[in-house]
Structures are given as structure tokens and as C-alpha cells.
Design a protein around this motif. Structure first.
Motif, mmCIF file in Angstrom:
data_model
loop_
_atom_site.group_PDB
_atom_site.id
_atom_site.type_symbol
_atom_site.label_atom_id
_atom_site.label_comp_id
_atom_site.label_asym_id
_atom_site.label_seq_id
_atom_site.Cartn_x
_atom_site.Cartn_y
_atom_site.Cartn_z
ATOM 1 N N CYS A 108 -2.425 -22.693 -10.052
ATOM 2 C CA CYS A 108 -1.911 -22.153 -11.380
ATOM 3 C C CYS A 108 -0.922 -20.745 -11.082
ATOM 4 O O CYS A 108 -0.639 -20.370 -11.953
ATOM 5 C CB CYS A 108 -2.994 -22.128 -12.071
ATOM 6 N N ALA A 113 3.884 -24.608 -10.487
ATOM 7 C CA ALA A 113 3.075 -24.543 -11.190
ATOM 8 C C ALA A 113 3.049 -25.017 -12.668
ATOM 9 O O ALA A 113 4.036 -25.049 -13.142
ATOM 10 C CB ALA A 113 2.023 -22.649 -11.425
ATOM 11 N N SER A 114 2.245 -26.817 -13.622
ATOM 12 C CA SER A 114 2.728 -27.333 -13.765
ATOM 13 C C SER A 114 1.866 -27.521 -14.498
ATOM 14 O O SER A 114 0.406 -28.177 -13.513
ATOM 15 C CB SER A 114 3.840 -27.797 -13.470
ATOM 16 N N LEU A 115 1.613 -27.921 -15.706
ATOM 17 C CA LEU A 115 0.841 -28.818 -16.902
ATOM 18 C C LEU A 115 0.446 -29.846 -16.056
ATOM 19 O O LEU A 115 -0.792 -30.487 -15.402
ATOM 20 C CB LEU A 115 1.164 -29.457 -17.964
ATOM 21 N N LEU A 118 -1.273 -30.001 -12.473
ATOM 22 C CA LEU A 118 -2.952 -28.873 -12.607
ATOM 23 C C LEU A 118 -3.303 -30.556 -13.245
ATOM 24 O O LEU A 118 -5.353 -30.346 -12.622
ATOM 25 C CB LEU A 118 -2.596 -28.147 -14.091
ATOM 26 N N SER A 194 -3.356 -20.307 -18.990
ATOM 27 C CA SER A 194 -2.561 -19.870 -19.555
ATOM 28 C C SER A 194 -0.806 -20.779 -19.147
ATOM 29 O O SER A 194 -0.133 -21.060 -19.631
ATOM 30 C CB SER A 194 -1.603 -18.264 -18.426
ATOM 31 N N VAL A 195 -1.508 -21.913 -18.025
ATOM 32 C CA VAL A 195 -0.901 -23.068 -17.863
ATOM 33 C C VAL A 195 -1.477 -24.500 -19.236
ATOM 34 O O VAL A 195 -0.886 -25.300 -19.535
ATOM 35 C CB VAL A 195 -1.077 -24.152 -16.247
ATOM 36 N N PRO A 198 -0.337 -22.847 -23.385
ATOM 37 C CA PRO A 198 -0.057 -21.344 -23.000
ATOM 38 C C PRO A 198 0.480 -21.229 -24.920
ATOM 39 O O PRO A 198 0.836 -19.656 -24.845
ATOM 40 C CB PRO A 198 1.514 -22.098 -22.878
ATOM 41 N N SER A 203 -1.861 -17.744 -21.890
ATOM 42 C CA SER A 203 -1.742 -15.871 -20.602
ATOM 43 C C SER A 203 -2.161 -14.525 -20.892
ATOM 44 O O SER A 203 -2.256 -13.630 -19.836
ATOM 45 C CB SER A 203 0.032 -15.925 -20.394
#
Length: 270
Positions: A108, A113-115, A118, A194-195, A198, A203
Motif C-alpha cells: 500500500c 498500490a491498487s485495490l 491488495l 487508505s487503499v 478511501p 487516508s
């Protein structure tokens, strides 16, 4: 009552009006004054039933108004008189955290980083935005439970997490906030959520409420259906050997989501 990085305590105004638990009837209500309360609940309760609720609701509101001052008094007394069993636990070390958790946090924090990326590192419940991964290593959990049991055996006053649980500890009163919980939130949980969330302020989480609750056959057996006054909730199972302990989420209460999960649980409220 949440705690921020500055050591100050914060209470949302809704804490004094909403989600008031009436243990005798196993229900949650909202209350601002008797007239509004009667209008809101008269269709689902009998008139005499509402009259019986008033004293209990007012008592709970008065209890909440005194919480901050009473908590500060207990914390001061504990800091003077309590000798920790495992003093090293009070300062967060990266060695306390599981490799899977650290991998997710580091991802993250990376530029890519991306959903979707993750989610490859987490277990998830489809469409509910509920995720699962190990947070702490077993040794930390073992030592942490020993510390809590050591504190429970002391004669010091103990603040309980809420009106639904009779057994548990408010971690800020025990001295875990500044060097354990706050850095965990700021350095590790904030990048992760935060990921994941959001749209829920993941965040910029700036406060938390951290506590432990305990369930066993000779203590609390369960927890009534409720909702957390938080943007994000982290539940960590600290339990020893146990059976049952099903955890349900909102409208999915009829579906067993996590088996053998809750015994002594570590709850973070943000």
C-alpha cells in the motif's frame, strides 16, 4: 471516546444521544429528550414500556458524560501503581507484526498500490468490504494476553469497554496508546485502510478507541447486535484454545462468516 495523536480525548456529540444499549431488553435506542423519544418509539413499544425505559436511558447518558474524567483518574492511578509483566510490549516493534500484514502494508505504500493488487494479499468477503489477514505474530498475542491477565489480577480499578461487556480493558488506561496503538494506526493501518476505504477517510484517520473484550462460559457469552461508532474497525483474535465464537456482520447475521474466531478480542475503533 476516541484518542488522537496528541494524547487528547475526543467524543462525537452523537456518543451522548445515539446507540444507547439497554441491557435488560437487549436493544439500542437514540435519545435527546422524552418527547422525541416517545414519538420515535411509541409505534414499536407499549406506552408503559417506554416509561420504563426513560430512567435507564437517562442513567446511561449520565454515565457517558462522566466517562472522560473517570478514565483519566483510573489512568493516573494505574501509571503510578501498576508494574507491567511485559514492559517491552508497550512500545511497538515491527517484530510484533506478521509477515503477511507487513507485506500488505508495504504494498500500500508502494507507487503501484491498487485495490485489485491488495486484494490478492487478503481474504475477503465478496461485496461486503470485509477483509481478513493476520496482524500480530503468535508470540506477541501470547505475551499480550499474559499482560492483560496480570493486570486483571491487580486490585486497580478497571474501566470496561462498554455497557455490553463486563470483562475487558481500555488499553489507553493501561498505557498502550502513545507508543503502541498510535504508531500502529499512523504507520501501518493508515496506509492499508487508505487503499481499502478511501471513501471513508482511510487516508486521514486521526483517532482511535482501543480495547479488549473477553468471552468465556463463566463470563460474557456473546455480544448483542450493534454498530460501531467508527469509520473503520479492526478486530484481532487474541484467544487461546476455544470453540464456537462466530462473528456476524450486519444483514448477513444468518450466515456464519468466521468460525472459531472470537474469544479474547482486540478491538481498534477509528
Amino acid at each position: 471516546m476516541a484518542h488522537g495523536s496528541s494524547g487528547l480525548s475526543y467524543s462525537c456529540a452523537c456518543f451522548y444521544t445515539d446507540n444507547i444499549f439497554i441491557e435488560q431488553y437487549q436493544m439500542h435506542v437514540s435519545f435527546t429528550d422524552e418527547e422525541k423519544f416517545t414519538k420515535k418509539y411509541h409505534k414499536i413499544t407499549l406506552c408503559y414500556f417506554i416509561e420504563l425505559l426513560f430512567p435507564q436511558v437517562k442513567k446511561e447518558v449520565e454515565r457517558r458524560m462522566k466517562l472522560a474524567e473517570e478514565s483519566m483518574q483510573r489512568k493516573s492511578e494505574i501509571s503510578l501503581r501498576y508494574k507491567p509483566l511485559h514492559p517491552e510490549l508497550y512500545v511497538l516493534q515491527e517484530s510484533f507484526l506478521s509477515a503477511d500484514f507487513l507485506e500488505a502494508v508495504h504494498f500500500c505504500q508502494s507507487p503501484h498500490a491498487s485495490l485489485d493488487g491488495l486484494l490478492n494479499l487478503l481474504d475477503s468477503i465478496p461485496d461486503k468490504r470485509i477483509y481478513r489477514l493476520p496482524v500480530f505474530v503468535p508470540q506477541f498475542c501470547k505475551d499480550f494476553v499474559e499482560e492483560l491477565e496480570h493486570f486483571e489480577r491487580s486490585s486497580l480499578a478497571k474501566g470496561r469497554p462498554n455497557t455490553m461487556n463486563n470483562y475487558g480493558v481500555l488499553l489507553n488506561e493501561l498505557g498502550f496508546d502513545d507508543s503502541l496503538i498510535t504508531p500502529l494506526r499512523e504507520k501501518y493501518l493508515r496506509p492499508l485502510v487508505s487503499v481499502l476505504y478511501p471513501d471513508w477517510g482511510g487516508s486521514c484517520l486521526d483517532s482511535h478507541k482501543a480495547f479488549v473484550v473477553q468471552y468465556s462460559l463463566d463470563k460474557d457469552l456473546d455480544l448483542s447486535c450493534h454498530y460501531d461508532n467508527s469509520e473503520v474497525t479492526l478486530n484481532v483474535s487474541l484467544g487461546k484454545e476455544f470453540t464456537d465464537g462466530n462473528l456476524y456482520f450486519s444483514e448477513m447475521r444468518e450466515v456464519k462468516l468466521l468460525l472459531n474466531y472470537l474469544c479474547s478480542s482486540f478491538f481498534f475503533f477509528f
